[in-house]
Design a protein around this motif. Sequence first.
Motif, PDB file in Angstrom:
ATOM      1  N   VAL A   1       0.837  -1.208   0.000  1.00 33.70           N
ATOM      2  CA  VAL A   1       0.000   0.000   0.000  1.00 33.70           C
ATOM      3  C   VAL A   1       0.871   1.257   0.000  1.00 33.70           C
ATOM      4  CG1 VAL A   1      -1.682   1.330   1.335  1.00 33.70           C
ATOM      5  CG2 VAL A   1      -1.974  -1.137   1.071  1.00 33.70           C
ATOM      6  N   LEU A   2       1.950   1.252   0.786  1.00 34.77           N
ATOM      7  CA  LEU A   2       2.834   2.414   0.841  1.00 34.77           C
ATOM      8  C   LEU A   2       3.532   2.630  -0.507  1.00 34.77           C
ATOM      9  CD1 LEU A   2       4.450   2.030   4.384  1.00 34.77           C
ATOM     10  CD2 LEU A   2       2.714   3.683   3.661  1.00 34.77           C
ATOM     11  N   GLN A   3       3.942   1.559  -1.154  1.00 31.87           N
ATOM     12  CA  GLN A   3       4.570   1.698  -2.472  1.00 31.87           C
ATOM     13  C   GLN A   3       3.572   2.240  -3.486  1.00 31.87           C
ATOM     14  OE1 GLN A   3       7.531  -1.541  -3.637  1.00 31.87           O
ATOM     15  NE2 GLN A   3       6.523  -2.515  -1.897  1.00 31.87           N
ATOM     16  N   LEU A   4       2.339   1.757  -3.419  1.00 29.65           N
ATOM     17  CA  LEU A   4       1.308   2.253  -4.330  1.00 29.65           C
ATOM     18  C   LEU A   4       1.041   3.732  -4.099  1.00 29.65           C
ATOM     19  CD1 LEU A   4      -0.858   1.679  -6.479  1.00 29.65           C
ATOM     20  CD2 LEU A   4      -2.401   0.983  -4.632  1.00 29.65           C
ATOM     21  N   THR A   5       0.994   4.157  -2.843  1.00 30.61           N
ATOM     22  CA  THR A   5       0.758   5.557  -2.520  1.00 30.61           C
ATOM     23  C   THR A   5       1.899   6.433  -3.026  1.00 30.61           C
ATOM     24  OG1 THR A   5      -0.459   4.895  -0.533  1.00 30.61           O
ATOM     25  CG2 THR A   5       0.314   7.171  -0.642  1.00 30.61           C
ATOM     26  N   ALA A   6       3.144   5.982  -2.821  1.00 27.33           N
ATOM     27  CA  ALA A   6       4.300   6.756  -3.289  1.00 27.33           C
ATOM     28  C   ALA A   6       4.294   6.873  -4.814  1.00 27.33           C
ATOM     29  CB  ALA A   6       5.589   6.094  -2.809  1.00 27.33           C
ATOM     30  N   LEU A   7       3.912   5.807  -5.499  1.00 32.56           N
ATOM     31  CA  LEU A   7       3.869   5.824  -6.963  1.00 32.56           C
ATOM     32  C   LEU A   7       2.823   6.815  -7.459  1.00 32.56           C
ATOM     33  CD1 LEU A   7       4.614   4.648  -9.741  1.00 32.56           C
ATOM     34  CD2 LEU A   7       2.910   2.857  -9.333  1.00 32.56           C
ATOM     35  N   ILE A   8       1.631   6.794  -6.875  1.00 32.00           N
ATOM     36  CA  ILE A   8       0.576   7.724  -7.291  1.00 32.00           C
ATOM     37  C   ILE A   8       1.002   9.159  -7.051  1.00 32.00           C
ATOM     38  CG2 ILE A   8      -1.782   8.474  -6.791  1.00 32.00           C
ATOM     39  CD1 ILE A   8      -2.464   5.554  -6.189  1.00 32.00           C
ATOM     40  N   ALA A   9       1.674   9.427  -5.924  1.00 30.67           N
ATOM     41  CA  ALA A   9       2.135  10.784  -5.627  1.00 30.67           C
ATOM     42  C   ALA A   9       3.165  11.252  -6.655  1.00 30.67           C
ATOM     43  CB  ALA A   9       2.731  10.830  -4.219  1.00 30.67           C
ATOM     44  N   ALA A  10       4.086  10.373  -7.036  1.00 25.13           N
ATOM     45  CA  ALA A  10       5.100  10.743  -8.023  1.00 25.13           C
ATOM     46  C   ALA A  10       4.471  11.019  -9.391  1.00 25.13           C
ATOM     47  CB  ALA A  10       6.139   9.624  -8.137  1.00 25.13           C
ATOM     48  N   LEU A  11       3.504  10.199  -9.786  1.00 32.39           N
ATOM     49  CA  LEU A  11       2.815  10.417 -11.064  1.00 32.39           C
ATOM     50  C   LEU A  11       2.037  11.727 -11.049  1.00 32.39           C
ATOM     51  CD1 LEU A  11       1.486   6.793 -11.703  1.00 32.39           C
ATOM     52  CD2 LEU A  11       3.270   7.979 -13.008  1.00 32.39           C
ATOM     53  N   ALA A  12       1.430  12.054  -9.907  1.00 32.11           N
ATOM     54  CA  ALA A  12       0.679  13.301  -9.795  1.00 32.11           C
ATOM     55  C   ALA A  12       1.602  14.511  -9.923  1.00 32.11           C
ATOM     56  CB  ALA A  12      -0.067  13.337  -8.465  1.00 32.11           C
ATOM     57  N   LEU A  13       2.790  14.418  -9.338  1.00 29.80           N
ATOM     58  CA  LEU A  13       3.738  15.529  -9.418  1.00 29.80           C
ATOM     59  C   LEU A  13       4.242  15.741 -10.848  1.00 29.80           C
ATOM     60  CD1 LEU A  13       5.866  14.944  -6.181  1.00 29.80           C
ATOM     61  CD2 LEU A  13       4.263  16.821  -6.617  1.00 29.80           C
ATOM     62  N   ALA A  14       4.404  14.657 -11.609  1.00 27.03           N
ATOM     63  CA  ALA A  14       4.932  14.769 -12.972  1.00 27.03           C
ATOM     64  C   ALA A  14       3.856  15.084 -13.997  1.00 27.03           C
ATOM     65  CB  ALA A  14       5.640  13.470 -13.358  1.00 27.03           C
TER      66      ALA A  14
ATOM     67  N   LYS B   1       7.387 -14.825  -7.494  1.00 22.73           N
ATOM     68  CA  LYS B   1       7.441 -13.403  -7.122  1.00 22.73           C
ATOM     69  C   LYS B   1       8.879 -12.999  -6.806  1.00 22.73           C
ATOM     70  CE  LYS B   1       2.911 -13.067  -7.125  1.00 22.73           C
ATOM     71  NZ  LYS B   1       2.499 -14.467  -7.119  1.00 22.73           N
ATOM     72  N   GLU B   2       9.165 -11.723  -6.912  1.00 24.44           N
ATOM     73  CA  GLU B   2      10.476 -11.195  -6.581  1.00 24.44           C
ATOM     74  C   GLU B   2      10.534 -10.919  -5.088  1.00 24.44           C
ATOM     75  OE1 GLU B   2      13.734 -10.525  -6.022  1.00 24.44           O
ATOM     76  OE2 GLU B   2      13.644 -10.568  -8.215  1.00 24.44           O
ATOM     77  N   THR B   3      11.279 -11.752  -4.348  1.00 24.50           N
ATOM     78  CA  THR B   3      11.294 -11.637  -2.884  1.00 24.50           C
ATOM     79  C   THR B   3      11.975 -10.357  -2.415  1.00 24.50           C
ATOM     80  OG1 THR B   3      13.335 -12.964  -2.820  1.00 24.50           O
ATOM     81  CG2 THR B   3      11.235 -14.129  -2.549  1.00 24.50           C
ATOM     82  N   ARG B   4      12.817  -9.745  -3.257  1.00 23.56           N
ATOM     83  CA  ARG B   4      13.446  -8.488  -2.850  1.00 23.56           C
ATOM     84  C   ARG B   4      12.432  -7.358  -2.742  1.00 23.56           C
ATOM     85  NH1 ARG B   4      17.429  -6.950  -7.232  1.00 23.56           N
ATOM     86  NH2 ARG B   4      15.842  -7.931  -8.537  1.00 23.56           N
ATOM     87  N   PHE B   5      11.381  -7.412  -3.529  1.00 23.93           N
ATOM     88  CA  PHE B   5      10.438  -6.296  -3.615  1.00 23.93           C
ATOM     89  C   PHE B   5       9.126  -6.558  -2.883  1.00 23.93           C
ATOM     90  CE2 PHE B   5      12.472  -6.198  -8.062  1.00 23.93           C
ATOM     91  CZ  PHE B   5      13.620  -5.609  -7.566  1.00 23.93           C
ATOM     92  N   GLY B   6       8.744  -7.819  -2.760  1.00 21.78           N
ATOM     93  CA  GLY B   6       7.495  -8.157  -2.113  1.00 21.78           C
ATOM     94  C   GLY B   6       6.371  -8.385  -3.106  1.00 21.78           C
ATOM     95  N   VAL B   7       5.317  -9.045  -2.630  1.00 22.85           N
ATOM     96  CA  VAL B   7       4.180  -9.377  -3.488  1.00 22.85           C
ATOM     97  C   VAL B   7       3.460  -8.114  -3.958  1.00 22.85           C
ATOM     98  CG1 VAL B   7       1.929 -10.517  -3.530  1.00 22.85           C
ATOM     99  CG2 VAL B   7       3.871 -11.654  -2.490  1.00 22.85           C
ATOM    100  N   GLY B   8       3.350  -7.121  -3.073  1.00 24.00           N
ATOM    101  CA  GLY B   8       2.676  -5.884  -3.458  1.00 24.00           C
ATOM    102  C   GLY B   8       3.343  -5.213  -4.642  1.00 24.00           C
ATOM    103  N   ALA B   9       4.671  -5.127  -4.612  1.00 20.97           N
ATOM    104  CA  ALA B   9       5.403  -4.505  -5.717  1.00 20.97           C
ATOM    105  C   ALA B   9       5.260  -5.316  -6.995  1.00 20.97           C
ATOM    106  CB  ALA B   9       6.872  -4.352  -5.346  1.00 20.97           C
ATOM    107  N   SER B  10       5.285  -6.653  -6.865  1.00 18.00           N
ATOM    108  CA  SER B  10       5.102  -7.501  -8.041  1.00 18.00           C
ATOM    109  C   SER B  10       3.709  -7.321  -8.634  1.00 18.00           C
ATOM    110  CB  SER B  10       5.327  -8.974  -7.681  1.00 18.00           C
ATOM    111  OG  SER B  10       6.676  -9.207  -7.349  1.00 18.00           O
ATOM    112  N   ALA B  11       2.709  -7.166  -7.776  1.00 14.93           N
ATOM    113  CA  ALA B  11       1.341  -6.969  -8.255  1.00 14.93           C
ATOM    114  C   ALA B  11       1.215  -5.645  -9.001  1.00 14.93           C
ATOM    115  CB  ALA B  11       0.370  -7.012  -7.081  1.00 14.93           C
ATOM    116  N   ILE B  12       1.801  -4.577  -8.450  1.00 16.87           N
ATOM    117  CA  ILE B  12       1.734  -3.264  -9.109  1.00 16.87           C
ATOM    118  C   ILE B  12       2.448  -3.314 -10.449  1.00 16.87           C
ATOM    119  CG2 ILE B  12       2.342  -0.819  -8.929  1.00 16.87           C
ATOM    120  CD1 ILE B  12       2.277  -1.187  -5.859  1.00 16.87           C
TER     121      ILE B  12
END
Length: 573
Positions: free
Chosen positions: A8-21, A334-345
């Motif tokens: 969820v935190l990665q998704l939130t950070a991604l949306i914020a970065a896209l909004a800024l750009a 899944k990529e264990t370095r990033f987590g399931v959430g990051a792989s899903a996104i």
Amino acid sequence: MSPVLAGVLQLTALIAALALAYRPLGDYMAAVYSSSKHLRVEKVIYRCIGANPDAEMRWPAYLRGVLAFSVAGVLFLFLLQRVQGILPLSFGFASISPDQAFNTAASFVANTNWQSYSGEQAMGHVVQTAGLAVQNFVSAATGIAVAVAIALVRGFAHGIHGRQAGGPTGNLGNFWADLVRGTVRILLPVSVIGALVLVACGAIQNFSGIHEVGRLVNEHGMGGTQQTGGGAYASQEVIKELGTNGGGVANANSSHPFENPNAFTNLFEIFLILVIPFSLTRTFGKLVGTVRQGYAILATMGVIWLGFVCLMMWTEFAHGGTALQAAGAAMEGKETRFGVGASAIFSVSTTLTSTGAVDSFHSSFTAFGGGIDLLGMMLGEIAPGGVGSGLYGMLVMAIIAVFIAGLMVGRTPEYLGKKIGTREIKLAACYILITPTLVLGFSAASMVLPDALGSMLNTKALGAGPHGFSEVLYAFTSGANNNGSAFAGLNADTPWYNTTIGLAILLGRFLPMVFVLALAGSLADQKPIPETAGTLRTEKPLFTGLLVGTILIVTGLTYFPALALGPLAEGLS
């Protein structure tokens, strides 16, 4: 931190970065394509290719430019692969076989980057950089130009601004100018910055040869050496994501640490995939003279993308089973370095665009998770879609939605001051029928022809069961929709699949462009219609809801039987 919270935190950070750009990049791209000035380096390029950048083109001339440039690209890349054995920096790699060379050339020129070979074990540095990386730039620039992000937008804009210019002209700009500007002013500068970021974070960028990095020895003292090679990983990684191409240097693609070293670069690469397609909605609004129209398209794309991400996270985190619950999620592939959430996104972002890069193996996702990826491509990759192709695909669906609304109220449909008549609807209908015809036709043939069926039966997946069918369906869905990702269980390096997927890629890329450019020309020829009290307000949330419903219903009615035989049957079994 729990895996769910991390996602969820990665998704939130991604949306914020896209909004800024969103606003600065969208405004910048609008300025690039509406400018009448040419940079000095652009003038040199025009002289070298013999093009007049100020000559206006109607849609047939624009289309001829697109096709001529693409044919030249296919021939050049095909020949480069066929002579690889005598090129420098090839490290002993043999020339590519004719069927695979055709498949790869078609794939990279069509912005698909389907790879039926292991990148670091088949291609030398010259083919990777002078061939594949170059096509990553120019195929993406072609997609933006055809606007078809820009040409289709101009078709609408002529109706709005033509009153000040003496009426509609039917011209769509100049393909060569659009191509060069997109490459020189947008893709190259952002790629240089992005490559520096990746290198600073640990990605590889060199022209090193193959090195022995260790030995593999079994219990009997026998074994071999482990080798790895260098390469221009960072520079190709950034443009494969930014240009929604997807083909990497390494066979493991964006799960390889040379391409994607850590969790930050993983999120940065997802940002690169999404930033241009989302920002092009702002460009669209600026060019047609009302940014609210761009916001309506953005909202449609955003609702679908976020909905798919949430569904994928739920599917992969909540999948039943003792082992999966003990691990906290469906961890296989899944990529264990990033987590399931990051792989899903990453998975949703790469299949809802025409990217095809992967940081996990989609074949290892849960059955419903794989179905979500399939459905994302089947939508036409329009939420937000590829660079350029996503916007023009969404505008075609907007025309269909306006037509449906017109039928419901008994009024001649119109969109952005243009009548949507019989010609426009026929062209839009042809556009949306092309990829289903290719996907379902080639998939059906592969299930009955002995050679193609044998490749599926020998797969490491579930043989001839629902998963095996999903492998075949995914391959042709990916090719015809110019995605390039794979379930990774099907042996697609056969003459049948190399040839048919290559044909699906070319037809799925260029036939829609024919109808979109014809549609743009038809709109550009029209005189603007003044807005009245009965005009459908296409910048309102009501229209966004209608557009989302139209997209899901059209796709669902087209593909539901095939999905029922594959991922749905597997998930319910």
